[in-house]
Design a protein around this motif. Structure first.
Motif, PDB file in Angstrom:
ATOM      1  N   VAL A 433       0.858  -1.180   0.000  1.00 42.64           N
ATOM      2  CA  VAL A 433       0.000   0.000   0.000  1.00 42.64           C
ATOM      3  C   VAL A 433       0.898   1.235   0.000  1.00 42.64           C
ATOM      4  O   VAL A 433       1.936   1.239   0.661  1.00 42.64           O
ATOM      5  N   HIS A 434       0.521   2.234  -0.796  1.00 44.88           N
ATOM      6  CA  HIS A 434       1.317   3.462  -0.832  1.00 44.88           C
ATOM      7  C   HIS A 434       0.585   4.542  -0.053  1.00 44.88           C
ATOM      8  O   HIS A 434      -0.566   4.870  -0.345  1.00 44.88           O
ATOM      9  N   CYS A 435       1.277   5.068   0.946  1.00 40.00           N
ATOM     10  CA  CYS A 435       0.668   6.073   1.822  1.00 40.00           C
ATOM     11  C   CYS A 435       1.497   7.347   1.735  1.00 40.00           C
ATOM     12  O   CYS A 435       2.727   7.297   1.772  1.00 40.00           O
ATOM     13  N   CYS A 438       3.377   7.479   5.159  1.00 39.96           N
ATOM     14  CA  CYS A 438       4.278   6.398   5.581  1.00 39.96           C
ATOM     15  C   CYS A 438       5.109   5.815   4.442  1.00 39.96           C
ATOM     16  O   CYS A 438       5.996   5.006   4.679  1.00 39.96           O
ATOM     17  N   VAL A 441       3.951   0.580   2.375  1.00 36.19           N
ATOM     18  CA  VAL A 441       3.598  -0.200   3.556  1.00 36.19           C
ATOM     19  C   VAL A 441       3.163  -1.605   3.129  1.00 36.19           C
ATOM     20  O   VAL A 441       2.232  -1.742   2.342  1.00 36.19           O
ATOM     21  N   CYS A 476      -4.450   3.147   5.213  1.00 35.06           N
ATOM     22  CA  CYS A 476      -3.055   2.755   5.383  1.00 35.06           C
ATOM     23  C   CYS A 476      -2.942   1.807   6.570  1.00 35.06           C
ATOM     24  O   CYS A 476      -3.418   2.132   7.660  1.00 35.06           O
ATOM     25  N   SER A 478      -0.630   1.272   8.335  1.00 38.65           N
ATOM     26  CA  SER A 478       0.264   1.785   9.362  1.00 38.65           C
ATOM     27  C   SER A 478      -0.354   2.948  10.127  1.00 38.65           C
ATOM     28  O   SER A 478      -0.472   2.916  11.348  1.00 38.65           O
ATOM     29  N   CYS A 479      -0.831   4.004   9.404  1.00 41.44           N
ATOM     30  CA  CYS A 479      -1.344   5.186  10.100  1.00 41.44           C
ATOM     31  C   CYS A 479      -2.861   5.300  10.016  1.00 41.44           C
ATOM     32  O   CYS A 479      -3.465   6.158  10.660  1.00 41.44           O
ATOM     33  N   ALA A 483      -4.981   5.813   1.706  1.00 48.16           N
ATOM     34  CA  ALA A 483      -3.811   5.323   0.974  1.00 48.16           C
ATOM     35  C   ALA A 483      -4.274   4.557  -0.256  1.00 48.16           C
ATOM     36  O   ALA A 483      -5.473   4.319  -0.434  1.00 48.16           O
ATOM     37  N   ARG A 485      -3.635   1.168  -2.897  1.00 52.35           N
ATOM     38  CA  ARG A 485      -2.967  -0.112  -3.172  1.00 52.35           C
ATOM     39  C   ARG A 485      -2.076   0.027  -4.384  1.00 52.35           C
ATOM     40  O   ARG A 485      -2.376   0.767  -5.308  1.00 52.35           O
TER      41      ARG A 485
END
Ligand code: ANZ
Ligand code: ZN
Length: 844
Positions: A433-435, A438, A441, A476, A478-479, A483, A485
């Motif tokens: 995943v592109h955030c 972050c 991820v 995301c 993470s956060c 975000a 995909r």
């Protein structure tokens, strides 16, 4: 005797094997394990003859191994992702998944009709989330271990269809659909670090004794390890250029330096329109190594010079079309006397050609030959190198370069990291995943599999995953913020890089169980087409090593035995229409539409019933484009599975091409019937037939050795011989034994007939589970020997006598020879020397 009803027997025994799960491999078996694997098929629609041949070979080995006491793993599955499914979606409006799954169902039924001893309980299809989800987990393990990275790199961009094209979709520089000139575009793409394993992958080849030499060589060349020297030339403008050479010994023969069109030095000069035009011209040519090899060598003199590292002598610096940017340093020094490309280049641009390696005693420094000399020899014209051989001179130049600090010994690899990103729908989604906050991820393990959306459209070009309204929008991991995909999917070669491990062990919650997988692996015998000799096998070897690197499995090489089988071929036919000028493909005629005319001439039967003469073309690999395919299905309907299997094994050595012929399949069918007449014949006779006993045991041993060596055609030839011998033999207990053993000997090849015969003769179990007949070693020994008869040391005659005869009997036989009688003219020999079972020498 009755006739063998193949269709009835096929259906019956296939059902019995299925119901009893005869070929399901037992992970916990105490028997020695044996893993036999054929390359799994792409579900294109139907089984073709190539599949039939490939799978029949593997099947004979698998069945034979079972009979010799092994627990055999012989699985089957589907390499189910890839372009054709998307093409079908675009052309026919069907969903790639539906198309693929329907093809799998058809092909599975077709494989079943051939009676292969496959463990269908382990069937897998790479397009199902319960396979590719585990592949995503492996990808993330590799990612965690630093074996995955993202980099800008060029793709083929079709400006009309607005889509990325696979290399095979670019035909003569144009998009296969649109016909538009393809452009190179830079995109961020995922790479797997196969180069980190280059050394291991190269060294490992030497352990693969049971691989064809040619395949090992192809892999070696693909990995392409070159050792030499990397060093810098000082340039006349104050700059430097770094070059790589494998021939530092030839340094005094250098007459120019050349850089690639993409090299920074060339790019820096591109403000000059002449340079820009030259660079553009280089790019037109095609950029693969093979294309560059064949192109005319072109150069552009930059006006710069490079100082020779020893003499300081200025060498002209060219931009040249034969220098690749992504190999070595993208720059070279040219030695025309000892490199053919440099020779062609120097001839064209009138550069000096100076010989520095003399061949043998031809120590003539003048060079007047028509081509470069690349062989071994002694250094000449080279100052402190003079008199050394090439190897010593290489070492000396590297030593001096390192001592003086202007260069270093280095190794360069042809192998590149594996670009696995595909901008396509029908593949394994890349679980990243592109955030904005972050960065990259990884999708957490508990959120795997990242499943392909079903509701996609193919009515417009481009990547359906990218334009799907919701699929790529996620929180995301993470956060928790908004975000996206990654919308790329993995190269389908990734799917086939570990399927053989998943076959060995398929838990639900992870890719495989290490201990179980290790109990089956490596694959002892892998069988497939030579078209996979490089990429598939290299990627599978890399995956295995990378899995070991991340601690998932302790196997170095996935396939210890490899066999590449030949093709199935057929004559080609073309309509003999001299005036026709339509598309060429339209002239090919399928064998199904060929009839034989009165004088044996071949005719094509047209749709309206009329016939047209055809030209009979070459025998070629069966292919749709030449229309020379024979569909296995109606053949199996007509002759039964056993006849088809027998024919696939009989006519040619398995590594060679096999020409399909009507005569061949009919011959196989007749042989099946002959076998049946034997097994269904008289029994219960008495008395031994020593010759037949011997023939039988020699055949048992010979067929076993041939199957182990995959020399199936030889095994078949021995079985033909034995059949003839049994047919000719008078009734005896030996004959009964031979028939009984033969049922087991042919069982790997014609399993349906063998089961039918086995049960007919009153055995309770399956012949598939019966042990291979035991060999009586005493019967393997020949009982006749050929004895040489010499007179005064000269060979005059040979006699075939029973083995182990006493000396007197051998001497008497020698003296009775017509030739000996004539030579001795009635006199008795002075001396007779007898070497039992070998020779008789008569001294006259
Ligand atoms: C001088 C020389 C003299 C070379 C000679 C060969 C023979 P392999 O064995 O394939 O690794 N070379 C180096 N980088 C290149 C590039 N980017 N594009 C085209 N050619 C390149 O080949 C190594 C040799 O290929 C190198 O050694 C270099 O030419 C050339 F008598 O250097 B040689
Ligand atoms: Zn985030």
């Amino acid at each position: 005797a009755s006739r063998f009803n193949a269709l009835k027997a096929d259906a019956h025994w296939q059902q019995v094997w299925d119901e009893r799960r005869t070929f399901a491999a037992d992970d916990h078996s105490a028997k020695p394990k044996s893993y036999v694997l054929e390359m799994f098929p792409y579900p294109s629609g139907k089984i073709h003859m190539g599949h039939v041949r490939n799978y029949t070979m593997g099947d004979v080995l698998a069945r034979y191994r079972r009979m010799t006491g092994h627990e055999v793993l012989h699985p089957m599955g589907w390499d189910a992702f890839g372009m054709p499914a998307e093409n079908a979606a675009m052309e026919k409006g069907v969903h790639p998944g539906g198309w693929t799954r329907a093809n799998i169902a058809t092909m599975k039924a077709q494989l079943k009709r051939l009676g292969f001893a496959l463990d269908w309980t382990r069937e897998l299809a790479t397009c199902e989330p319960d396979y590719y989800g585990h592949e995503q987990a492996i990808f993330l393990e590799f990612y965690k271990a630093g074996l995955v990275y993202r980099k800008e790199s060029a793709v083929n961009w079709d400006p009309v269809d607005m889509t990325v094209l696979a290399n095979e979709q670019v035909i003569d520089g144009r998009g296969w659909r649109s016909g538009a000139l393809v452009e190179k575009r830079k995109l961020n793409q995922w790479f797997l670090k196969i180069t980190q394993f280059a050394d291991e992958l190269l060294d490992g080849l030497s352990t693969l004794e049971h691989w064809p030499d040619k395949v090992r060589l192809m892999q070696e060349n693909w990995i392409g390890k070159s050792q030499g020297l990397t060093f810098r030339f000082r340039l006349s403008d104050g700059g430097e250029v770094e070059v790589f050479t494998t021939r530092p010994d030839t340094i005094f023969g250098a007459s120019f330096v050349a850089v690639a069109a993409d090299h920074p030095i060339a790019q820096a000069l591109a403000g000059d329109p002449a340079v820009a035009a030259f660079i553009a011209r280089c790019k037109q040519g095609g950029t693969t190594a093979a294309e560059i090899e064949t192109q005319e060598k072109l150069g552009f003199d930059t006006g710069l010079t490079a100082a020779h590292p020893f003499s300081g002598h200025p060498l002209p610096v060219y931009i040249a079309n034969f220098v690749l940017m992504d190999y070595g340093t993208g720059a070279v020094f040219g030695v025309p006397a000892h490199d053919q490309r440099d020779f062609d280049f120097a001839t064209k641009y009138s550069l000096p050609i100076r010989r520095v390696v003399a061949e043998g005693d031809k120590a003539d420094p003048a060079f007047d030959e028509a081509e470069a000399y690349t062989g071994p020899g002694t250094l000449v014209n080279s100052h402190f190198l003079d008199g050394m051989d090439v190897a010593d001179a290489k070492r000396e130049v590297i030593r001096r370069a390192e001592a003086d600090g202007w260069g270093r010994g280095s190794t360069v690899w042809r192998l590149r990291d594996w670009g696995v990103s595909r901008q396509r729908y029908w593949g394994t989604p890349i679980p990243i995943v592109h955030c904005a906050a972050c960065g990259e991820v990884p999708v957490p393990r508990e959120q795997l599999p990242v499943v392909l959306p079903e509701d996609v459209t193919f009515d417009v070009p481009g990547n359906p995953l990218d334009r799907h309204p919701t699929w790529k929008h996620v929180a995301c991991p993470s956060c928790g913020g908004e975000a996206l995909r990654d919308t790329d999917t993995l190269d389908t070669f990734a799917d086939s890089s570990w399927y053989f491990i998943r076959f060995a062990s398929q838990p639900q919650d992870r890719p495989f169980d290490r201990a179980v997988a290790e109990s089956w692996l490596p694959v002892g015998q892998y069988i497939g087409g030579v078209e996979h000799a490089i990429l598939h096998l290299l990627y599978a070897r890399f995956f295995t090593r990378a899995l070991r690197h991340v601690g998932m499995i302790d196997v170095a090489e996935p396939f210890t035995g490899l066999f590449t089988q030949g093709m199935v071929t057929h004559e080609t036919y073309r309509l003999a229409l001299p005036d026709y000028d339509g598309p060429r493909g339209a002239l090919w005629v399928s064998p199904d539409d060929i009839v034989v005319g009165e004088n044996g001439q071949r005719l094509a039967r047209m749709a309206d019933g009329a016939t047209v003469p055809v030209t009979v073309g070459r025998v070629e690999k069966m292919s749709k484009s030449k229309k020379n395919t024979i569909d296995p299905e109606p053949i199996v309907d007509q002759y039964g599975a056993d006849a088809v299997r027998w024919f696939m094994l009989s006519d040619s050595p398995p590594e060679r091409d096999l020409e399909w012929s009507e005569n061949g399949i009919e011959g196989a069918w007749r042989f099946v019937q002959r076998l049946w007449r034997l097994v269904d014949g008289e029994r219960g006779s008495e008395g031994r037939d020593a010759a037949l006993d011997r023939k039988l045991h020699q055949t048992i041993a010979g067929v076993a050795a041939d199957i182990e060596a995959l020399s199936f055609n030889k095994a078949v030839a021995k079985l033909y011989e034995l059949t003839s011998a049994v047919e000719k033999a008078a009734p005896s207990a030996s004959r009964d034994d031979a028939v009984e053993a033969m049922i087991r000997l042919v069982a790997p090849m014609v399993p349906h007939l063998a089961e039918e015969a086995w049960s007919l003769r009153g055995h309770a179990g399956l012949v598939a589970d019966a042990p291979w007949p035991a060999v009586d070693a005493a019967l393997l020994v020949e009982d006749e020997v050929t004895i040489a008869i010499q007179v005064n040391g000269k060979l005059r005659d040979t006699l075939v006598l029973a083995k182990g005869l006493p000396r007197e009997a051998i001497e008497a036989a020698a003296l009775a020879s017509d030739k000996v009688v004539r030579l001795l003219e009635g006199r008795a020999p002075k001396k007779v020397i007898v070497v039992p079972d070998r020779l008789v020498n008569l001294v006259a």
